[in-house]
Design a protein around this motif. Sequence first.
Motif, PDB file in Angstrom:
ATOM      1  N   ILE A 262      38.046  42.112  36.509  1.00  0.00           N
ATOM      2  CA  ILE A 262      37.994  41.163  37.622  1.00  0.00           C
ATOM      3  C   ILE A 262      36.673  40.407  37.629  1.00  0.00           C
ATOM      4  CG2 ILE A 262      37.973  40.933  40.134  1.00  0.00           C
ATOM      5  CD1 ILE A 262      40.739  41.571  38.977  1.00  0.00           C
ATOM      6  N   GLN A 263      35.587  41.090  37.395  1.00  0.00           N
ATOM      7  CA  GLN A 263      34.267  40.442  37.424  1.00  0.00           C
ATOM      8  C   GLN A 263      34.140  39.358  36.371  1.00  0.00           C
ATOM      9  OE1 GLN A 263      31.763  43.900  37.024  1.00  0.00           O
ATOM     10  NE2 GLN A 263      32.148  44.562  39.142  1.00  0.00           N
ATOM     11  N   LYS A 264      34.700  39.580  35.190  1.00  0.00           N
ATOM     12  CA  LYS A 264      34.658  38.560  34.145  1.00  0.00           C
ATOM     13  C   LYS A 264      35.554  37.368  34.493  1.00  0.00           C
ATOM     14  CE  LYS A 264      31.788  40.119  31.034  1.00  0.00           C
ATOM     15  NZ  LYS A 264      30.533  39.373  30.721  1.00  0.00           N
ATOM     16  N   LEU A 265      36.714  37.652  35.077  1.00  0.00           N
ATOM     17  CA  LEU A 265      37.605  36.565  35.473  1.00  0.00           C
ATOM     18  C   LEU A 265      36.958  35.688  36.544  1.00  0.00           C
ATOM     19  CD1 LEU A 265      41.013  38.478  35.583  1.00  0.00           C
ATOM     20  CD2 LEU A 265      40.285  36.805  33.875  1.00  0.00           C
ATOM     21  N   VAL A 266      36.209  36.296  37.429  1.00  0.00           N
ATOM     22  CA  VAL A 266      35.501  35.534  38.455  1.00  0.00           C
ATOM     23  C   VAL A 266      34.512  34.564  37.816  1.00  0.00           C
ATOM     24  CG1 VAL A 266      33.827  35.709  40.341  1.00  0.00           C
ATOM     25  CG2 VAL A 266      35.806  37.233  40.285  1.00  0.00           C
ATOM     26  N   LEU A 267      33.828  35.000  36.778  1.00  0.00           N
ATOM     27  CA  LEU A 267      32.883  34.112  36.082  1.00  0.00           C
ATOM     28  C   LEU A 267      33.617  32.940  35.431  1.00  0.00           C
ATOM     29  CD1 LEU A 267      30.478  36.690  34.387  1.00  0.00           C
ATOM     30  CD2 LEU A 267      30.173  35.471  36.557  1.00  0.00           C
ATOM     31  N   ILE A 268      34.779  33.202  34.872  1.00  0.00           N
ATOM     32  CA  ILE A 268      35.558  32.119  34.270  1.00  0.00           C
ATOM     33  C   ILE A 268      35.977  31.110  35.337  1.00  0.00           C
ATOM     34  CG2 ILE A 268      37.726  31.576  33.092  1.00  0.00           C
ATOM     35  CD1 ILE A 268      37.492  34.270  31.651  1.00  0.00           C
ATOM     36  N   LYS A 269      36.381  31.598  36.495  1.00  0.00           N
ATOM     37  CA  LYS A 269      36.809  30.699  37.561  1.00  0.00           C
ATOM     38  C   LYS A 269      35.635  29.880  38.097  1.00  0.00           C
ATOM     39  CE  LYS A 269      40.076  30.505  41.365  1.00  0.00           C
ATOM     40  NZ  LYS A 269      41.021  29.687  40.581  1.00  0.00           N
ATOM     41  N   GLN A 270      34.471  30.483  38.176  1.00  0.00           N
ATOM     42  CA  GLN A 270      33.297  29.740  38.626  1.00  0.00           C
ATOM     43  C   GLN A 270      33.001  28.562  37.706  1.00  0.00           C
ATOM     44  OE1 GLN A 270      30.243  32.726  38.900  1.00  0.00           O
ATOM     45  NE2 GLN A 270      31.020  33.556  40.831  1.00  0.00           N
ATOM     46  N   ALA A 271      33.293  28.718  36.427  1.00  0.00           N
ATOM     47  CA  ALA A 271      33.074  27.635  35.467  1.00  0.00           C
ATOM     48  C   ALA A 271      34.276  26.707  35.362  1.00  0.00           C
ATOM     49  CB  ALA A 271      32.772  28.217  34.082  1.00  0.00           C
ATOM     50  N   GLY A 272      35.378  27.078  36.017  1.00  0.00           N
ATOM     51  CA  GLY A 272      36.588  26.281  35.943  1.00  0.00           C
ATOM     52  C   GLY A 272      36.788  25.438  37.179  1.00  0.00           C
ATOM     53  N   ASP A 273      37.485  25.997  38.183  1.00  0.00           N
ATOM     54  CA  ASP A 273      37.757  25.218  39.403  1.00  0.00           C
ATOM     55  C   ASP A 273      37.057  25.792  40.636  1.00  0.00           C
ATOM     56  OD1 ASP A 273      39.252  27.486  39.807  1.00  0.00           O
ATOM     57  OD2 ASP A 273      41.147  26.468  40.163  1.00  0.00           O
ATOM     58  N   LEU A 274      36.070  26.651  40.427  1.00  0.00           N
ATOM     59  CA  LEU A 274      35.261  27.270  41.490  1.00  0.00           C
ATOM     60  C   LEU A 274      36.048  28.295  42.302  1.00  0.00           C
ATOM     61  CD1 LEU A 274      33.193  24.246  42.868  1.00  0.00           C
ATOM     62  CD2 LEU A 274      32.614  25.830  41.019  1.00  0.00           C
ATOM     63  N   HIS A 275      37.158  27.883  42.883  1.00  0.00           N
ATOM     64  CA  HIS A 275      38.009  28.803  43.637  1.00  0.00           C
ATOM     65  C   HIS A 275      39.353  28.135  43.883  1.00  0.00           C
ATOM     66  CE1 HIS A 275      37.663  26.591  47.497  1.00  0.00           C
ATOM     67  NE2 HIS A 275      36.422  26.336  47.106  1.00  0.00           N
ATOM     68  N   SER A 276      40.359  28.931  44.132  1.00  0.00           N
ATOM     69  CA  SER A 276      41.664  28.375  44.502  1.00  0.00           C
ATOM     70  C   SER A 276      41.581  27.813  45.917  1.00  0.00           C
ATOM     71  CB  SER A 276      42.739  29.459  44.422  1.00  0.00           C
ATOM     72  OG  SER A 276      42.892  29.914  43.087  1.00  0.00           O
ATOM     73  N   ALA A 277      42.464  26.869  46.229  1.00  0.00           N
ATOM     74  CA  ALA A 277      42.402  26.156  47.500  1.00  0.00           C
ATOM     75  C   ALA A 277      42.397  27.125  48.677  1.00  0.00           C
ATOM     76  CB  ALA A 277      43.584  25.197  47.607  1.00  0.00           C
ATOM     77  N   THR A 278      41.349  27.064  49.480  1.00  0.00           N
ATOM     78  CA  THR A 278      41.176  27.996  50.594  1.00  0.00           C
ATOM     79  C   THR A 278      42.293  27.865  51.617  1.00  0.00           C
ATOM     80  OG1 THR A 278      38.795  27.764  50.282  1.00  0.00           O
ATOM     81  CG2 THR A 278      39.532  28.836  52.296  1.00  0.00           C
ATOM     82  N   LEU A 279      42.635  26.636  51.986  1.00  0.00           N
ATOM     83  CA  LEU A 279      43.696  26.417  52.966  1.00  0.00           C
ATOM     84  C   LEU A 279      45.000  27.048  52.508  1.00  0.00           C
ATOM     85  CD1 LEU A 279      44.847  25.126  55.519  1.00  0.00           C
ATOM     86  CD2 LEU A 279      45.098  22.979  54.241  1.00  0.00           C
ATOM     87  N   ASN A 280      45.341  26.877  51.243  1.00  0.00           N
ATOM     88  CA  ASN A 280      46.571  27.458  50.713  1.00  0.00           C
ATOM     89  C   ASN A 280      46.543  28.981  50.782  1.00  0.00           C
ATOM     90  OD1 ASN A 280      47.082  24.809  50.144  1.00  0.00           O
ATOM     91  ND2 ASN A 280      47.318  25.070  47.941  1.00  0.00           N
ATOM     92  N   GLN A 281      45.409  29.564  50.432  1.00  0.00           N
ATOM     93  CA  GLN A 281      45.296  31.019  50.488  1.00  0.00           C
ATOM     94  C   GLN A 281      45.442  31.538  51.911  1.00  0.00           C
ATOM     95  OE1 GLN A 281      42.198  32.958  47.956  1.00  0.00           O
ATOM     96  NE2 GLN A 281      41.500  30.860  47.628  1.00  0.00           N
ATOM     97  N   MET A 282      44.814  30.851  52.857  1.00  0.00           N
ATOM     98  CA  MET A 282      44.897  31.276  54.250  1.00  0.00           C
ATOM     99  C   MET A 282      46.327  31.190  54.762  1.00  0.00           C
ATOM    100  SD  MET A 282      41.367  29.536  55.700  1.00  0.00           S
ATOM    101  CE  MET A 282      41.488  30.251  57.346  1.00  0.00           C
ATOM    102  N   ALA A 283      47.017  30.110  54.388  1.00  0.00           N
ATOM    103  CA  ALA A 283      48.400  29.948  54.824  1.00  0.00           C
ATOM    104  C   ALA A 283      49.297  31.017  54.201  1.00  0.00           C
ATOM    105  CB  ALA A 283      48.902  28.556  54.463  1.00  0.00           C
ATOM    106  N   VAL A 284      49.134  31.261  52.912  1.00  0.00           N
ATOM    107  CA  VAL A 284      49.941  32.291  52.246  1.00  0.00           C
ATOM    108  C   VAL A 284      49.682  33.652  52.870  1.00  0.00           C
ATOM    109  CG1 VAL A 284      50.186  33.578  50.094  1.00  0.00           C
ATOM    110  CG2 VAL A 284      50.273  31.082  50.066  1.00  0.00           C
ATOM    111  N   TYR A 285      48.435  33.938  53.187  1.00  0.00           N
ATOM    112  CA  TYR A 285      48.120  35.224  53.824  1.00  0.00           C
ATOM    113  C   TYR A 285      48.864  35.369  55.146  1.00  0.00           C
ATOM    114  CZ  TYR A 285      45.787  38.503  56.871  1.00  0.00           C
ATOM    115  OH  TYR A 285      45.545  39.504  57.781  1.00  0.00           O
ATOM    116  N   GLN A 286      48.798  34.339  55.996  1.00  0.00           N
ATOM    117  CA  GLN A 286      49.447  34.436  57.298  1.00  0.00           C
ATOM    118  C   GLN A 286      50.954  34.618  57.154  1.00  0.00           C
ATOM    119  OE1 GLN A 286      48.311  31.657  60.414  1.00  0.00           O
ATOM    120  NE2 GLN A 286      46.358  31.246  59.403  1.00  0.00           N
TER     121      GLN A 286
END
Length: 404
Positions: A262-286
Amino acid sequence: MSLKENFARRAERMRASEIRELLKLLDQPDIISFAGGIPDPALFPTDAFAAAMSNAVSGDAGALQYSSSEGYAPLREWLAQHMTELGVPADADNIFITSGSQQALDYLGKLYLSAQDTALVTWPTYLGALGAFNAYEARFDQLNLTGNRGADDYVAGAEAAGGAVKFAYLSADFSNPTGETVDREGRLKLIEECDQMDCALIEDGAYQALRYDGEAVPPIQALEVAQKGNLEECRTIYCGSFSKTLSPGLRVGWVCARRDVIQKLVLIKQAGDLHSATLNQMAVYQVAENLFERHIPKLQKTYAARRDAMLAALARDMPAGVEWTRPEGGMFVWLTLPKGLDGKDLLAHAVEAHRVAFVPGGAFFADGSGSNTIRLSFSLPPEDVINEGVARLGAAMRDCIGRS
């Protein structure tokens, strides 16, 4: 000036997705399409998502802000509990949010594959996985779950090609494209072989929730945890997705794995798109928190009826010599055509003369074989359309058989 002269070598391996091209046919109303593995939009929890989006934006300015690369913490905690219920005791540090499980496959290819390294995949396998791994100049070898080939053969082939076996990849439940499920014995055998090769095991769980009948088999990751006692000791990396259950358009998937992965994948994402869309994640969670367990049976009931309609229609309308799988879940039926009948040729005639579409099977084989196979998806059309489409397909096959 031609910029393509400066393209990286890996660009030569990039190919257009046959499925994405075929999806354009959906815009033609007279064509019945069994091509894309597309969830029925009538089953999307639209009202729940509308409320969740509104609540997220009005209640938390963070919905529109940059966020952590690991993913929205409440969603990760919910997924950790979800994985625990599947037999994989996990916590939020074992969960990484991705922009769909397709991004997870791309990141895992980037993490593990160097040029000429070997990815073990089934013959056939998910077309998107081939595309993701191919971009990193992978060599593919056939993952044989039932035959005589095993770890020693895979390693010898990888070393002869100048690389190493880095992982085995498969969808164990109602796989795309065949709809088949790997039994418990096959899953345990694969864990043993990956232990022998000391490689990762990537389990694609995109369809895991869509079981309609038969006895459920624990995820490979759950079986390995039961063997080794702790997720941190396991080599299986589970890739999940909400695309087939809640919404494909929001592009929310996840990886469940040991912390060092997981820690390595996080580094790849930081160099890619930073993070997945926060609004989408919050909506999916709810939405997941409020109705996931109630929503899944609705999907199962609807898709099971469509699967049954397709299997009945195939039994009624297919010419002699055609064989097909009988999936216990998922979205796909896999057909093997009579010898000499090519799936691409059949598609061209079926679309032109009978206005029915599907995916030729050769696209799912890393070596380009499988020309006499096709994939049908039953998830989108209702039963009456399935009946008509399969009848058209049978007529197209008879035309092509008569010409041969």
